[in-house]
Structure formats: structure tokens, C-alpha cells
Design a protein around this motif. Structure first.
Motif, mmCIF file in Angstrom:
data_model
loop_
_atom_site.group_PDB
_atom_site.id
_atom_site.type_symbol
_atom_site.label_atom_id
_atom_site.label_comp_id
_atom_site.label_asym_id
_atom_site.label_seq_id
_atom_site.Cartn_x
_atom_site.Cartn_y
_atom_site.Cartn_z
ATOM 1 N N GLY A 3 -8.781 10.859 -0.251
ATOM 2 C CA GLY A 3 -7.501 11.207 -0.590
ATOM 3 C C GLY A 3 -6.597 11.381 0.641
ATOM 4 O O GLY A 3 -6.749 10.644 1.407
ATOM 5 N N ASP A 4 -6.081 12.537 0.643
ATOM 6 C CA ASP A 4 -5.252 12.857 1.718
ATOM 7 C C ASP A 4 -5.580 13.800 2.634
ATOM 8 O O ASP A 4 -5.209 14.440 3.752
ATOM 9 N N ARG A 5 -7.166 14.204 2.437
ATOM 10 C CA ARG A 5 -7.849 15.337 3.264
ATOM 11 C C ARG A 5 -8.892 14.505 4.155
ATOM 12 O O ARG A 5 -9.630 13.670 3.874
ATOM 13 N N VAL A 6 -8.767 15.199 5.436
ATOM 14 C CA VAL A 6 -9.606 14.835 6.490
ATOM 15 C C VAL A 6 -11.067 15.406 6.261
ATOM 16 O O VAL A 6 -11.145 16.573 6.198
ATOM 17 N N VAL A 7 -12.152 14.474 6.053
ATOM 18 C CA VAL A 7 -13.231 15.131 5.749
ATOM 19 C C VAL A 7 -14.581 14.520 6.739
ATOM 20 O O VAL A 7 -15.647 14.931 6.515
ATOM 21 N N GLY A 8 -14.281 14.165 7.969
ATOM 22 C CA GLY A 8 -15.251 13.707 8.832
ATOM 23 C C GLY A 8 -14.581 12.612 9.919
ATOM 24 O O GLY A 8 -13.315 12.680 9.969
ATOM 25 N N ILE A 9 -15.546 12.253 10.771
ATOM 26 C CA ILE A 9 -15.238 11.334 11.938
ATOM 27 C C ILE A 9 -16.146 10.110 12.111
ATOM 28 O O ILE A 9 -17.343 10.410 11.882
ATOM 29 N N ILE A 10 -15.683 9.031 12.290
ATOM 30 C CA ILE A 10 -16.527 7.920 12.864
ATOM 31 C C ILE A 10 -16.490 7.971 14.204
ATOM 32 O O ILE A 10 -15.392 7.995 14.933
ATOM 33 N N ALA A 11 -17.565 8.153 14.882
ATOM 34 C CA ALA A 11 -17.911 7.926 16.330
ATOM 35 C C ALA A 11 -19.047 6.805 16.559
ATOM 36 O O ALA A 11 -19.649 6.341 15.875
ATOM 37 N N ALA A 37 -17.645 16.453 7.841
ATOM 38 C CA ALA A 37 -16.960 17.763 8.108
ATOM 39 C C ALA A 37 -16.766 18.521 6.700
ATOM 40 O O ALA A 37 -15.838 18.054 6.054
ATOM 41 N N ARG A 38 -17.523 19.591 6.371
ATOM 42 C CA ARG A 38 -17.328 19.900 4.963
ATOM 43 C C ARG A 38 -16.122 20.837 4.879
ATOM 44 O O ARG A 38 -15.583 20.712 3.508
ATOM 45 N N THR A 39 -15.674 21.567 5.819
ATOM 46 C CA THR A 39 -14.248 22.405 5.618
ATOM 47 C C THR A 39 -13.101 21.537 6.591
ATOM 48 O O THR A 39 -11.982 22.143 6.494
ATOM 49 N N GLY A 40 -13.664 21.332 7.847
ATOM 50 C CA GLY A 40 -12.481 21.095 8.660
ATOM 51 C C GLY A 40 -12.908 20.205 10.009
ATOM 52 O O GLY A 40 -14.070 20.439 10.605
ATOM 53 N N VAL A 41 -12.010 19.296 10.666
ATOM 54 C CA VAL A 41 -12.257 18.636 11.878
ATOM 55 C C VAL A 41 -11.242 19.287 12.733
ATOM 56 O O VAL A 41 -10.136 19.269 12.711
ATOM 57 N N VAL A 42 -11.593 19.522 14.050
ATOM 58 C CA VAL A 42 -10.615 20.011 15.178
ATOM 59 C C VAL A 42 -10.680 18.999 16.200
ATOM 60 O O VAL A 42 -11.861 18.495 16.763
ATOM 61 N N GLU A 83 4.577 18.879 6.417
ATOM 62 C CA GLU A 83 3.446 19.577 6.008
ATOM 63 C C GLU A 83 2.218 19.331 6.617
ATOM 64 O O GLU A 83 1.917 18.346 7.265
ATOM 65 N N PRO A 84 1.075 20.278 6.499
ATOM 66 C CA PRO A 84 0.150 20.228 7.470
ATOM 67 C C PRO A 84 -0.919 19.127 6.829
ATOM 68 O O PRO A 84 -0.755 18.921 5.545
ATOM 69 N N ILE A 85 -1.598 18.408 7.598
ATOM 70 C CA ILE A 85 -2.511 17.346 7.107
ATOM 71 C C ILE A 85 -3.734 18.025 6.494
ATOM 72 O O ILE A 85 -4.469 18.865 7.492
ATOM 73 N N PRO A 86 -4.324 18.124 5.524
ATOM 74 C CA PRO A 86 -5.431 18.920 4.806
ATOM 75 C C PRO A 86 -6.451 18.570 5.920
ATOM 76 O O PRO A 86 -6.796 17.384 5.944
ATOM 77 N N GLY A 87 -7.396 19.720 6.215
ATOM 78 C CA GLY A 87 -8.568 19.386 6.878
ATOM 79 C C GLY A 87 -8.398 19.041 8.219
ATOM 80 O O GLY A 87 -9.484 18.801 8.844
ATOM 81 N N LEU A 88 -7.354 18.848 8.968
ATOM 82 C CA LEU A 88 -7.163 18.258 10.391
ATOM 83 C C LEU A 88 -6.546 19.555 11.300
ATOM 84 O O LEU A 88 -5.160 19.929 10.903
ATOM 85 N N PHE A 89 -6.994 19.765 12.259
ATOM 86 C CA PHE A 89 -6.717 20.915 13.070
ATOM 87 C C PHE A 89 -6.846 20.305 14.627
ATOM 88 O O PHE A 89 -7.592 19.545 14.891
ATOM 89 N N ALA A 90 -6.107 20.992 15.657
ATOM 90 C CA ALA A 90 -6.007 20.465 16.852
ATOM 91 C C ALA A 90 -5.469 21.248 17.905
ATOM 92 O O ALA A 90 -4.728 22.388 17.481
#
Length: 488
Positions: free
Chosen positions: A212-220, A231-236, A445-452
Motif C-alpha cells: 500500500g503506502d507503507r515501506v516494508v523492505g528493500i530490493i538490493a 523490514a517488519r517495522t521500518g527502513v532507514v 505527511e510522513p511516508i509510513p515505514g521510511l526514515f532517513a
């Protein structure tokens, strides 16, 4: 620049297999990444770091190690310097603008003493010794130094001068190779490892995964193979600046074209682009720090003039400010005018950058001859030196406010060092974040699950710079990112 298709977010529903999984996934193992990892782990999260290179450290481990701290740290107090959060804020708002984020700077200043204590508690060593000579860094293992021109005009009239460049104690430093930043990173990495933080190396992040609109992981990509990391709770995001992304430099900070000055070439802006693809807001993308390849021990003893033979900056200020004034406002044209006695005195002084002590290109018995040899318009340099010397005879510099201790008439013989195009820099702008290190959407608004945190974000610097603000706000807001990501 990466193709749009390679950075567009991927739906979690399309992921057939998660190759790695953790509560908090941190991209980048420099100062922001390790600080985020420590705090996320202490908050009870299972933490996994994805590092592009084959080892920890990033640009921080190669840096001089300044952490910009104040407000009355124990080190400041032990060395007899008075400071307060309000005084520190007055300087930072004046020096780091225009457009400095007052909320973020207020927050940073008020939390500065606690952040110093956090670093010490995590094993970062600081020697109770002050280095008071001009320089990019201290060549010794001193723990405190002026690192932003706090004690020079115009800032010494705006706020009470206090040194805030805190440097981890380290012997055998090599500028640009293994500086005090190594002794900042090493104990923090050891702390992270003791808390169970895991790291996967040779991981090149590609795009974010969303539900949906929540970040839940990364492709690398690891060793050429694409992997999915949940990422169960958040990506930094903590992957550094965009100084080595040529297309982004051309678009946002064109004065740095062809002159990147970041410590590591992995600063390619990928994290910024990945978040942009989700609608992340940006700030201060044109802001740049500019290194000036001149030795402060020489510059402070002479006068800097531009291509018109005019002084344009007080030579006793922070050398990064000299770099900005040279590149951004004086067409990258600079000459150092200095007499023989001052040149010899400067060359004999201690310095962390003796390799910036260049031989004069022109030498003459009189300023008139020097002016002619340099090809400057007749009378320009002569009038500049005449005005400077007239006031210097009284120990004054009413034009640019150089401190009395460094004001001395220019004598004979006189020389000019050719410092044209002697600049390089790195970018200061990036993702707009809240004081809790949430990545903000263009909607506000903050993007859910995404921090930097760190140089992929717009930190406390909006235009100006002081050495230590990158490692300072990178670690400070890295901690916030870890705490926020652990909460989810």
C-alpha cells in the motif's frame, strides 16, 4: 542517473521470496547508519544493515572526525569555554543559512550535551585539550577546536564565540586517509555488534518495497544477484550524499560539476532517488560545502583577492567559508598575497595540511610590479593593499573584520600564490525529514515505514557549513531514525 524503472517501488505482493528479514533494515553503515542501528537495537528491534562496500565506515571513517557539539558539553566546560543551547543556536542559524531549519537546529542544540554523553558512553574518546591554531583540522590528538568560524567576523558579533569541533582522540592521523573519524566509527561499530546488529556487505540498494503506502523492505543486489529484504517495522536510509551522481549534480548543484569532494564515490544519491519515486520531498538541493585547497596558516597571514584584485573574505574565518565565497560568489578566482616574512612564518607553523603550502607563482619587490606580473587591471591590487596596510598599521581591519592578532601590514618582497580553481565540494541537500527522522512526502505527511539520516537528507545545514555538522547531525538524527524505525 538511474533509469526510472530501476528505482520505482515494488509491491510486496510481487515478492516471491524474502532473502533476508529484520525488524529494522538500515541502508548504509557510516555514521548515520551505525547510530540508527544502535538505538534501534536498544529499543528491542532485530537490526540488519545493508552496506554497499565490503566493510563498515563510509565517508565518516575517512573524515577528520569533527562532531559539531556545544551548549556546554563536559569537554567545553573542562577546557574553560562557556556555551549554551541558545548561544549555539544563534551561531548555527546565522552560519548555516539562508533557509536553515529552525526547528531542527533548536532540537539539535538542546540535545547536544546529551549527544556528547551518548558518544562517550559508547566508547568514543575525547582528549581534554584545545587546539587554537588556524587549520582545517588539528594535526595532533586534541579534542576541541573552532571548526566553523565562530570566533571570526561576522559570527563573533552575533554569538559569543565557543569552539564546538569535538574530535575523537587518535594518534597517527592521516588527513583524507585515516582521520579522527575512524575513532568515531570503530567504538560505535563495536557497540552495534555487541547489541546483535547484523550486517550484510556488498549490498547495492535498488528500490523500496511497499505494501500500500507503507515501506516494508528493500530490493538490493549482492554479488550481481537481486535479493529482497523485508523490514517488519521500518527502513532507514543512510547512504550518503549525491556528490558523485553527475546527472543530479548538473540538475541541482551545477557549481560542483567536475569537482566532487566527498570522501567516497559511493555517494551516488540512490537513496534520494528511491524515496523520490515514492513522492518524498527534498530540501536545499543546491547547498554545498566547498573545500579550499589553501593552508590556513598561510592564508591567515596574507590577504585573499579575487580576479579583480579585491579582497572578498576575512582570511581568519573557517576555510570552508572561504571555499564557498571563492567558488559560489567569486568565479572560483583566488590569489593569496603575502610577504616573504609571513610566508616563511606560515610554512614553519604546525599544520594538518602542509600539502596545501604551494610555492608562489609571482614574486616582486613592489605591489605595483606584482600587479603587473599577475595581469590585474592597473591600480586594483595596489589600492587593495594600500587600504589594508593603512588600517593594519593600527591593527585594524574595518573592511572585513579580520582579528587584530592576524592583522599586519604587507611588506616587501611580496608574492602571490595562484589559487584559482582550487576548490572541491560535497552536497548538503537531500530528503526532507522531521525531527524524528521521518521522510516527508510532498504532501507534508510522513511516508509510513521510511526514515532517513545523514547526508542523504537535508540536515541542519541549508547553505553554510561548519566542520562537524555532517557527522554531528548524521549521528544525532541517525539515533532518532533508529528509535522511530523500531517503533514502526
Amino acid at each position: 542517473m538511474a533509469e526510472a524503472s530501476s528505482i520505482r517501488p515494488q509491491s510486496a505482493a510481487s515478492i516471491e521470496q524474502w532473502h533476508f528479514e529484520a525488524d529494522v533494515v538500515v541502508a548504509g553503515y557510516g555514521i548515520a547508519g551505525v547510530s540508527a542501528s544502535i538505538e534501534a537495537a536498544r529499543a528491542g528491534a532485530d537490526v540488519l544493515v545493508l552496506e554497499r562496500t565490503s566493510g563498515w565506515g563510509g565517508a565518516a571513517a575517512l573524515a577528520g572526525g569533527f562532531i559539531y557539539l556545544g551548549g556546554g558539553t563536559p569537554l567545553q566546560q573542562a577546557l574553560g569555554f562557556e556555551d549554551s543551547p541558545a548561544n549555539m543556536k544563534s551561531f548555527m542559524m546565522a552560519a548555516l543559512g539562508p533557509g536553515a531549519d529552525e526547528e531542527k537546529i533548536t532540537d539539535y542544540c538542546e540535545g547536544s550535551v546529551e549527544h556528547y554523553n551518548w558518544l562517550v558512553d559508547n566508547g568514543v574518546p575525547f582528549k581534554e585539550s584545545f587546539y587554537g591554531q588556524p587549520g582545517w583540522e588539528t594535526p595532533f590528538d586534541d579534542g576541541l577546536m573552532y571548526s566553523g568560524g565562530e570566533n571570526s567576523a561576522p559570527f563573533n558579533t552575533i554569538a559569543t564565540p565557543a569552539p564546538r569541533g569535538h574530535v575523537p582522540q587518535m594518534s597517527g592521523k592521516r588527513t583524507g586517509e585515516k582521520g579522527g573519524g575512524f575513532m568515531l566509527m570503530k567504538p560505535l561499530i563495536e557497540t552495534a555488534e555487541s547489541l546483535g546488529v547484523r550486517a550484510e556487505y556488498d549490498m547495492r540498494v535498488q528500490r523500496l518495497v511497499v505494501d500500500g503506502d507503507r515501506v516494508v523492505g528493500i530490493i538490493a543486489k549482492q554479488y550481481g544477484k537481486e535479493v529482497a529484504v523485508r523490514a517488519r517495522t521500518g527502513v532507514v536510509l543512510a547512504t550518503g550524499s549525491f556528490a558523485y551522481n553527475e546527472a543530479m549534480i548538473q540538475s541541482y548543484a551545477p557549481r560542483l560539476i567536475g569537482r566532487p569532494g566527498a570522501a567516497v564515490e559511493e555517494h551516488d544519491g540512490k537513496a534520494i532517488q528511491m524515496a523520490q519515486a515514492l513522492g518524498a520531498d527534498l530540501a536545499h538541493m543546491d547547498a554545498t560545502e566547498v573545500a579550499f585547497f589553501g593552508d590556513p596558516q598561510l592564508m591567515i597571514r596574507g590577504i585573499l583577492v579575487n580576479g579583480r584584485g579585491q579582497r572578498y573574505v576575512n582570511e581568519d574565518t573557517y576555510p570552508g567559508r572561504i571555499g564557498q565565497e571563492t567558488l559560489l560568489r567569486n568565479e572560483n578566482q583566488a590569489y593569496l598575497i603575502i610577504d616573504e616574512a609571513s610566508y616563511e612564518e606560515g610554512c614553519a607553523a604546525d599544520s594538518s595540511t602542509p600539502f596545501f603550502r604551494f610555492q608562489p607563482k609571482w614574486v616582486a619587490e613592489t605591489v605595483e610590479e606584482l600587479e603587473s606580473d599577475m595581469g590585474l587591471p592597473e591600480g586594483t591590487l595596489q589600492s587593495t593593499v594600500e587600504v589594508y596596510n593603512r588600517h593594519a598599521a593600527r591593527g585594524e581591519d574595518p573592511v572585513l573584520g579580520k582579528k587584530k592578532e592576524w592583522v599586519k601590514p604587507i611588506g616587501s618582497p611580496v608574492a602571490a600564490l595562484d589559487l584559482r580553481n582550487f576548490t572541491a565540494g560535497f552536497t548538503l541537500g537531500g530528503l526532507r525529514t522531521s525531527i524524528n527522522s521521518e521522510v516527508m512526502h510532498v504532501s507534508g505527511e510522513p511516508i509510513p515505514g521510511l526514515f532517513a539520516a545523514g547526508r542523504c537528507t537535508a540536515g541542519v545545514c541549508a547553505g553554510g557549513y561548519a566542520s562537524g555538522t555532517s557527522l554531528g547531525d548524521g549521528s544525532f538524527y541517525g539515533r532518532r531514525a533508529g528509535i522511530s524505525a523500531a517503533k514502526g
